[in-house]
Design a protein around this motif. Structure first.
Motif, PDB file in Angstrom:
ATOM      1  N   GLN A  53       0.997   3.381  -1.593  1.00 37.29           N
ATOM      2  CA  GLN A  53       1.770   4.243  -2.493  1.00 37.29           C
ATOM      3  C   GLN A  53       3.167   3.446  -1.902  1.00 37.29           C
ATOM      4  OE1 GLN A  53       2.908   8.090  -0.457  1.00 37.29           O
ATOM      5  NE2 GLN A  53       2.566   9.203  -2.666  1.00 37.29           N
ATOM      6  N   ALA A  54       3.124   3.121  -0.797  1.00 37.21           N
ATOM      7  CA  ALA A  54       4.449   2.374  -0.559  1.00 37.21           C
ATOM      8  C   ALA A  54       4.518   0.771  -1.065  1.00 37.21           C
ATOM      9  CB  ALA A  54       4.460   2.129   0.732  1.00 37.21           C
ATOM     10  N   GLY A  55       3.368   0.311  -1.871  1.00 42.18           N
ATOM     11  CA  GLY A  55       3.335  -0.807  -2.411  1.00 42.18           C
ATOM     12  C   GLY A  55       3.257  -1.941  -1.384  1.00 42.18           C
ATOM     13  N   THR A  56       2.782  -1.648  -0.029  1.00 45.50           N
ATOM     14  CA  THR A  56       2.536  -2.792   0.780  1.00 45.50           C
ATOM     15  C   THR A  56       1.214  -3.290   0.658  1.00 45.50           C
ATOM     16  OG1 THR A  56       2.220  -1.344   2.260  1.00 45.50           O
ATOM     17  CG2 THR A  56       4.419  -1.918   2.514  1.00 45.50           C
ATOM     18  N   ILE A  95      -3.677  -3.106  -5.144  1.00 45.57           N
ATOM     19  CA  ILE A  95      -4.738  -2.251  -5.351  1.00 45.57           C
ATOM     20  C   ILE A  95      -6.168  -2.907  -5.360  1.00 45.57           C
ATOM     21  CG2 ILE A  95      -5.987  -1.496  -7.632  1.00 45.57           C
ATOM     22  CD1 ILE A  95      -3.870   0.129  -8.327  1.00 45.57           C
ATOM     23  N   ALA A  96      -5.996  -4.323  -5.510  1.00 46.17           N
ATOM     24  CA  ALA A  96      -7.200  -5.095  -5.310  1.00 46.17           C
ATOM     25  C   ALA A  96      -7.688  -5.036  -3.820  1.00 46.17           C
ATOM     26  CB  ALA A  96      -7.013  -6.584  -5.763  1.00 46.17           C
ATOM     27  N   ALA A  97      -6.629  -5.242  -3.007  1.00 45.46           N
ATOM     28  CA  ALA A  97      -6.908  -5.493  -1.381  1.00 45.46           C
ATOM     29  C   ALA A  97      -7.349  -3.935  -0.986  1.00 45.46           C
ATOM     30  CB  ALA A  97      -5.581  -5.683  -0.843  1.00 45.46           C
ATOM     31  N   ALA A  98      -6.900  -2.935  -1.638  1.00 43.26           N
ATOM     32  CA  ALA A  98      -7.253  -1.396  -1.112  1.00 43.26           C
ATOM     33  C   ALA A  98      -8.583  -1.495  -1.551  1.00 43.26           C
ATOM     34  CB  ALA A  98      -6.120  -0.471  -1.637  1.00 43.26           C
ATOM     35  N   GLU A 131      -4.797   3.640  -8.758  1.00 45.48           N
ATOM     36  CA  GLU A 131      -3.404   3.235  -9.628  1.00 45.48           C
ATOM     37  C   GLU A 131      -2.642   4.571  -9.995  1.00 45.48           C
ATOM     38  OE1 GLU A 131      -5.978  -0.113 -12.063  1.00 45.48           O
ATOM     39  OE2 GLU A 131      -5.911   2.351 -13.171  1.00 45.48           O
ATOM     40  N   ASP A 132      -3.617   5.770  -9.857  1.00 46.52           N
ATOM     41  CA  ASP A 132      -2.572   6.902 -10.024  1.00 46.52           C
ATOM     42  C   ASP A 132      -1.847   7.175  -8.700  1.00 46.52           C
ATOM     43  OD1 ASP A 132      -3.610   7.621 -12.552  1.00 46.52           O
ATOM     44  OD2 ASP A 132      -5.083   8.984 -11.752  1.00 46.52           O
ATOM     45  N   VAL A 133      -2.166   7.006  -7.653  1.00 46.93           N
ATOM     46  CA  VAL A 133      -1.476   7.063  -6.336  1.00 46.93           C
ATOM     47  C   VAL A 133      -0.452   6.161  -6.369  1.00 46.93           C
ATOM     48  CG1 VAL A 133      -1.400   6.558  -3.776  1.00 46.93           C
ATOM     49  CG2 VAL A 133      -3.310   7.911  -4.871  1.00 46.93           C
ATOM     50  N   GLN A 134      -0.563   4.934  -6.950  1.00 42.32           N
ATOM     51  CA  GLN A 134       0.215   3.699  -6.976  1.00 42.32           C
ATOM     52  C   GLN A 134       1.461   4.245  -7.901  1.00 42.32           C
ATOM     53  OE1 GLN A 134      -0.556  -0.141  -8.674  1.00 42.32           O
ATOM     54  NE2 GLN A 134       0.106  -1.208  -6.788  1.00 42.32           N
ATOM     55  N   ALA A 135       1.238   4.774  -9.034  1.00 45.36           N
ATOM     56  CA  ALA A 135       2.014   5.391  -9.922  1.00 45.36           C
ATOM     57  C   ALA A 135       2.628   6.585  -9.849  1.00 45.36           C
ATOM     58  CB  ALA A 135       1.306   5.362 -11.321  1.00 45.36           C
ATOM     59  N   GLY A 136       2.364   7.057  -8.555  1.00 41.78           N
ATOM     60  CA  GLY A 136       2.854   8.177  -8.093  1.00 41.78           C
ATOM     61  C   GLY A 136       2.418   9.705  -8.995  1.00 41.78           C
ATOM     62  N   THR A 137       1.447   9.525  -9.834  1.00 38.77           N
ATOM     63  CA  THR A 137       1.172  10.514 -10.484  1.00 38.77           C
ATOM     64  C   THR A 137       0.086  11.440  -9.743  1.00 38.77           C
ATOM     65  OG1 THR A 137      -0.765   9.325 -11.605  1.00 38.77           O
ATOM     66  CG2 THR A 137       1.177   9.349 -12.794  1.00 38.77           C
ATOM     67  N   VAL A 138      -0.606  10.842  -8.898  1.00 34.31           N
ATOM     68  CA  VAL A 138      -1.445  11.616  -7.893  1.00 34.31           C
ATOM     69  C   VAL A 138      -0.810  11.594  -6.503  1.00 34.31           C
ATOM     70  CG1 VAL A 138      -3.801  11.912  -6.754  1.00 34.31           C
ATOM     71  CG2 VAL A 138      -3.529  11.444  -9.221  1.00 34.31           C
TER      72      VAL A 138
END
Lengths: 251, 251, 251, 251, 251, 251, 251, 251
Positions: C14-17, C20-23, G11-18
């Motif tokens: 969420q914080a971008g640190t 996605i690939a790494a996660a 991706e949804d978490v990253q995007a803030g939608t979830v």
């Protein structure tokens, strides 16, 4: 060590005739010799009246030799289940007589004292049961018994065993060895009024299941007074027969 | 019939003092009474020195009564495996004493002649083994033996059996009764120099498999001189003990 | 991966640190290495605190070598059930010490960290049980335990094991190895107040049925606190003993 | 009695501060009470740190009551395998709490001292395994342990047990109860680095053979560190767990 | 021969278009070839849609060759359980490819027609289960199936099999091969909604009893939809998988 | 010896035509020859109408030769289970014909008298059952029977055995040999109204347990009139077939 | 949860939608309901396409009712092994139809969707096998299959099953139920080219050993393509048949 | 239907004397009646020469009545294993005679044709074996044989059976019934030269394992010519005896 012995020991300690170290030692004195791999029970001769017998199966020649020596140079020793290929090496190291039929090695250094109240009959059902029967016979002989061998008298030709009735009845204890259906002890047990030790053998095939059929047959014997040992355990039967047959005065 | 007896009979025939019919009868004379459902072996007392014991399991009250009567009015009779619900009916018909602990009925019409060379020890591992142990003890007593009961001395509290060592050693033969892992006979067999008859019991659950675990344990006993009877066969052990213990002069 | 770890990971995404690939990789990261024939569990050291042990039976030398290498060059490795004829080839390829008595190969590349709260006693009933006992002892040692070997103290000479009572009681956990009737764990279990792991061995013949008699005896042990492993499974007993004995601070 | 204690006793005898009779008594002093049918082991609390547990199966109510009383009025007592129909009579005679789920009677007269190093997890595969699981749980609790029950998490829905991974890992020792194919201990054993005691149950039908399938499955577990007790032996598992979990300072 | 075919034949006889001898022959025409030692079932291809597979165990090389030839020069033939020492002789006589891993000989004379509705997954628990798994895989391939091999994913490291969930779910039928406790089919059966054929292997020792433990585990699987074949019967599992997977249009 | 014979003997004694010693001898006259290792039953030919068959398994060549000679120089002799490596030595010593397929040695010194009321059918399920089937066939032939061999007609291709229905029905007694599931005797027993002797073979693997599966299948046959012999006991089946098939006038 | 789904969620978490809590929940969301005694697997319908079936044996009426309700008010539910005496209570609480022949309770709240590619044949050998056969048939029907019942066609009257060949061949999968020697699946397996699921039953006596004879017979079936389920496991066979028979488009 | 009959039928079709429908019918005509639950084999009388016997165990009274009626109003019918509580209901519905000793119901509507070549001896070892022996005897009688009952002549009192030697030898076939160790068939088989059918009974306890001991004993009989049926299968033995004893001219 009996309570009386302990009482006597304590009185000696109280009286000062036995020191503490000696008393401690006496209370602790353990009747065995530790060899690392084995803990030889040297007092068994005292406790049971017979020397230790060495069960050869699964022991190396070196281990057998070491145990035999630990029993002392004057002990009579019986080694059972001697592998044919180990026999020469063992007799070279220990002396004694190897007997192929019974798969035993005997070291007779002192005269065997007759201990039996009468003859032990060793009875077998078939030709192939002979090694087990001989193991029983030799064991009983080593322990001071006269043995009467009555072989190959299985129940399918019932007249064979009936013909031996008198010899069967003369025995004070009987070892009856049989494979396959294991029926011979029932018949013998019905003919005599003496203890019968039944030995199932692994002789047979298919549903004999390596002696299970004979073992179950013997455990279910309809004749009273029949007891049973493990499959192929000629030694155990001979030993039990010797215990049963032992004259009190030489126990 | 011994060869000598046959020889004598033939001489009598030759001499004319015995007729052919009588001789034929004598040669044929069979030591049993036919009841239809049962063939009672009335000569067993002669042949084995003990009366026939009636195995009560699977017999009706009427059958037991008939067999008991066929043994004659003066015979001492032991009925084993008496179902509790049949006990009253049996004692009404036959007299005698019903013993719940050993599940036996005893008809003692003549004094029991002492026949043993020494006491028979009956040893049990646990409280639940008692019925089988008592069956062995009562059987041995009926056959003329003094019995020393040593109960509930299983190996998990090894000091219990060790404490009894002297009593164990006084016996001339030992019956050792155990369920579960059946280890007690090995320990007792190692403590004494006397015949040990091991009786596995069906006490246990799960992998005791109704006594198989105890039975196998006893058959594989590492103590020499241990023989085994069927699971729960207290009678057989008591009978074998009596045969082993029998004094020659009263056989 | 614990919920907290997942939560942290999600926050990082969420914080971008964390990308996605790494996660995705982290969530998927699988703690094993695929070798085709085997899937080596390299994280077991993390998960259970011990390295993977290679069970040698039924594996080719090449497979054992490949698995051992996959565990990394610094891992301590224990190979069990090493066939004598494979030992030379294995030590040539991997180094380490082959021990015939326990049938093991040990690669000790880092000091073995002591992990036990006290000594593990490995107790055996007979001379022939030694290979299994040694497999247990070596396994426990490799896993950081001090081992006290007490061998050949079977129950037929009960004084042998009683004499060792103090050493038995000093142990924090006991592995008791026995074939034949398998009675020793019951006696030991009654003498001590510590966990006893019983190991039946295939030693015996006839009605021992390759260790079934001993196995059933141990499962039916009348002593509380006895647990059992598979026939001849010295490794399993040593491993369980190590788990039980492990000090919390070095887990 | 340790060698040092014997030495001290002998010195006292030598010094005259202890008389012979007293010394003899001390050397003989046997830690059990004979009830005729049972030989109650009153010193077990000393020897193993726990009170004797009374196995209710096959005992009469009167026998259970007598044994419970022989343990003394202040002992905490656990009776297992209490038949439902005997529960009322037992609680009337002895007091205490009968628990149907675990088939136990608990007499808690003194506070139970916490003895565990951490929680004992009791894990079960199916609804029907609950009585055995509860017997294990109650036993562990009576012996001073905190118990975490994790029930009905069999392997056919593998996510159920995986979901509990954290709770499984928090335990210091795990009891895993399963019938049918008995696979749960293998999965749990692979998830945790702690001792796992597997308890096969007789739940199943057909080729489960009263628990043999589960028992064999557990004995052959591919997860290291799994040990096994008898079929349905919840008590044994709970007891072994308590021995394993015991804090040294309260042993 | 269907009733319709018989009706048609009878009409032809009535009409005179088929003679009596020919009709008799047709009614009798037996779909096998007699070789003396074997009665080769040449119509099985018709009846079941697959060629006969030759079970090599217990057949001489000459017998295998003769049976293979009796199947005709164009048949695809699979020989299973080929002894390594017979492989060279067989390929010399018959051609084809010997595969050591699966112990098979394959004679592919015509292109294998794809017959499956989807991939067959062959899953194994341990490295040693591979020969049986390969026998299943090769059999399924010979019968026209795509096979997905997923090996060494036993349950003690449960994450290994979970990681493969997607591949498991893609299969239309799964063959799951495991020795020791045989738990893998239960876990796989719970993960997928497809038919699972469980194959116990004889891998293990002691209480695995040559595969009985795994067999019982699988028969008692708590996962629905699991069926079982004989111990080590990779061929049978591959064949059953092919029958299940067969597309109707190519049956 | 019949009662009439005894009566006649007694009359002769009475009449003085037979002396006492002779009569005693006659009454004792035992129909066997003692060889030390074996007690050969030379009167069996009289008692059962067939010569003794020598079971070769477990006998040395020397023992077989000695027993064969004890049967007399004119006896027809059948030796079964002849080890291939002993065949040459045996034929050198005794003559006769060694047959590898049936593992027998036949000494036909007198013409074999036809004794059967009709043909004996020997039916087998698979190629690998042939040695057992041949042992049955050769035994029946040696005892005077015509044998109809119907081989490799197992139930998985049911048309194979159905095609032989007429030949099956022509037999007066049938020996049906099968391994694996042992289903053939049920099918054959349902097709014919003649005695069927079922012979389980040890052919199979895994859960065939060396013939137990076939044995149990046959014992539970749903076809009436099926009786069973031991696993692999071709001789016993052939012998029983000969007894059943025997014409009264040549008995 | 597939990797793609996880990726999407991330991706949804990253995007803030979830949100984190929701994502955590989604990753954790467990497809079961905990009832204390049971952990009901409500997602199995999703995972395997069928509702959970409740195995009634060993569950109380209250437990069955609670589990049935946890499956939701619209689920079709099948309860197996319903005790006759519990049927009334169950139908009162849950509604539905109790069927005595199959010992099942069926709650059909939604129309059963036909799912099969063809008929499932359920074939039985004898009258007494009917309850198991009906359990299989009812299970298959509840899971959307047409069932063709072919009963009492055991192999001792082989024409009975041959007469049904056409019906057998029409089925896409066959369940074959037999007790005693369990030979029927071999015959049926040889007649058809379809998957055969063999169900041994406990019908028989003596050496049928509660279904072991039939089980072993089926595991050793000489017909390829036969797989086996547990003794009396009609449900398992019906369930497996449904999985095999399922049309892809309705899976 | 024989080839000749088919040929004749085809010629009739060709000649027009038989229509297609009729021929089709004749080729199809199936010798059984379908009752739903049972498929009664009405042609067995033709095929085997005896009526169908109804195995009563596991059938309801209604089912037995229906099957008995399907056999036709003139058939002689034997119902075995009639539960005592069903006897009155059955005789009310069907008539006939219920015999408690043999647990049979006999409906003799037509005179039983004597079919035997000589007497069938039914021999039993103990009083408790009588129900099985009577089932054999009554079966043989219903099938047209004279039966000679020789009961309670077990081997522990060997003179009992020897005394019956003449009667044993007069029989053309012998059924020998025994529980416990099952030794009687071996002794009888050695005394006579006739077929012996051995019937193990479940009489016994402990290691008799419900008749397994007797079964194994009989399968391993050292007497040639002994065949065996299932435990307690008196019917099967009587039926096989009748097949063996059948005179050709009345078959």
């Amino acid at each position: 060590m009996s309570p009386d012995a302990v009482k006597k020991l304590l009185e000696d300690v109280q009286a000062g005739t036995v020191g503490i170290a000696a008393a401690l030692e006496a209370l602790r004195g353990l009747p065995f010799v530790e060899l690392g791999h084995s803990t030889v029970d040297t007092h068994r001769a005292l406790r049971q009246g017979f020397p230790e017998v060495i069960f050869g199966l699964g022991k190396t020649v070196a281990q057998i030799v070491e145990v035999a020596r630990a029993l002392g140079p004057e002990a009579n020793v019986l080694v059972t289940r001697v592998r044919p290929e180990a026999a020469a090496e063992l007799t070279a190291a220990l002396g004694g007589v190897h007997d192929e039929a019974s798969r035993t090695l005997r070291l007779v250094r002192r005269p065997i004292v007759p201990r039996g109240r009468g003859p032990v009959a060793v009875v077998s059902a078939g030709t192939s049961d002979q090694p087990v029967a001989e193991e029983a016979a030799v064991t009983a002989e080593m322990l001071g018994n006269e043995v009467d061998r009555i072989y190959d008298v299985g129940v399918a030709g019932i007249h064979r065993v009936l013909h031996k009735t008198e010899r069967l009845r003369r025995a004070t204890v009987l070892v009856v060895v049989a494979g396959m259906e294991g029926a011979l002890p029932s018949v013998v047990g019905g003919l005599v009024g003496k203890p019968v030790i039944a030995v199932p053998t692994s002789i047979g095939y298919g549903a004999s299941f390596g002696g299970i059929a004979a073992l179950l047959g013997m455990l279910n014997s309809c004749a009273s007074g029949v007891t049973v040992v493990n499959i192929d355990n000629g030694f155990g039967a001979g030993y039990a027969a010797a215990l049963i047959n032992r004259r009190e005065e030489v126990a």
